[in-house]
Write a protein that holds these residues in place. Sequence first.
Motif, PDB file in Angstrom:
ATOM      1  N   SER A 279      39.693  25.238  37.982  1.00  0.00           N
ATOM      2  CA  SER A 279      39.253  26.614  37.826  1.00  0.00           C
ATOM      3  C   SER A 279      37.758  26.602  37.529  1.00  0.00           C
ATOM      4  O   SER A 279      37.268  25.707  36.854  1.00  0.00           O
ATOM      5  N   THR A 280      37.048  27.572  38.039  1.00  0.00           N
ATOM      6  CA  THR A 280      35.612  27.648  37.773  1.00  0.00           C
ATOM      7  C   THR A 280      35.235  29.106  37.567  1.00  0.00           C
ATOM      8  O   THR A 280      35.895  30.005  38.053  1.00  0.00           O
ATOM      9  N   GLY A 281      34.181  29.308  36.846  1.00  0.00           N
ATOM     10  CA  GLY A 281      33.705  30.659  36.599  1.00  0.00           C
ATOM     11  C   GLY A 281      32.503  30.974  37.470  1.00  0.00           C
ATOM     12  O   GLY A 281      32.181  30.247  38.409  1.00  0.00           O
ATOM     13  N   LEU A 282      31.844  32.030  37.136  1.00  0.00           N
ATOM     14  CA  LEU A 282      30.680  32.464  37.908  1.00  0.00           C
ATOM     15  C   LEU A 282      29.380  32.185  37.170  1.00  0.00           C
ATOM     16  O   LEU A 282      28.373  32.846  37.417  1.00  0.00           O
ATOM     17  N   THR A 283      29.394  31.208  36.276  1.00  0.00           N
ATOM     18  CA  THR A 283      28.217  30.905  35.477  1.00  0.00           C
ATOM     19  C   THR A 283      27.006  30.576  36.341  1.00  0.00           C
ATOM     20  O   THR A 283      25.904  31.064  36.092  1.00  0.00           O
TER      21      THR A 283
ATOM     22  N   VAL B 259      26.355  31.482  39.373  1.00  0.00           N
ATOM     23  CA  VAL B 259      25.888  32.698  40.051  1.00  0.00           C
ATOM     24  C   VAL B 259      25.091  33.558  39.069  1.00  0.00           C
ATOM     25  O   VAL B 259      24.013  34.063  39.394  1.00  0.00           O
ATOM     26  N   GLY B 260      25.619  33.714  37.861  1.00  0.00           N
ATOM     27  CA  GLY B 260      24.911  34.500  36.842  1.00  0.00           C
ATOM     28  C   GLY B 260      23.576  33.891  36.465  1.00  0.00           C
ATOM     29  O   GLY B 260      22.573  34.604  36.333  1.00  0.00           O
TER      30      GLY B 260
ATOM     31  N   ARG C  42      21.642  31.935  38.313  1.00  0.00           N
ATOM     32  CA  ARG C  42      20.708  32.120  39.434  1.00  0.00           C
ATOM     33  C   ARG C  42      20.192  33.558  39.459  1.00  0.00           C
ATOM     34  O   ARG C  42      19.007  33.803  39.667  1.00  0.00           O
ATOM     35  N   TYR C  43      21.080  34.532  39.240  1.00  0.00           N
ATOM     36  CA  TYR C  43      20.700  35.946  39.237  1.00  0.00           C
ATOM     37  C   TYR C  43      19.667  36.220  38.151  1.00  0.00           C
ATOM     38  O   TYR C  43      18.633  36.854  38.397  1.00  0.00           O
TER      39      TYR C  43
END
Length: 87
Positions: free
Chosen positions: A7-11, A13-14, A16-17
């Motif tokens: 399982s992975t989160g969106l860390t 992506v966040g 980079r944003y």
Amino acid sequence: MTALAISTGLTAVGLRYVLDRQAAGYLPLSVAASHIERGDMRRVEGAPVFLRPVYLAYPSNGGKTGVLETALSGLRGLARNWAPAGS
């Protein structure tokens, strides 16, 4: 329902944003620390601290003797001695 193996989160992506847009966000300190040290990001004093659970995965057959016990002992020691930043 089949349990997920990974399982992975969106860390990522966040992160980079926030970096690309010079925005603000809540990120795990383990992800943001190097960016804070370089001055790319800053930690906001007084911001809420969110606690997250930690899970230990191990083979159902127990793996090597003593390894699980050593890992659990280490995690318990860390948990006993851990205090949130700013406390």
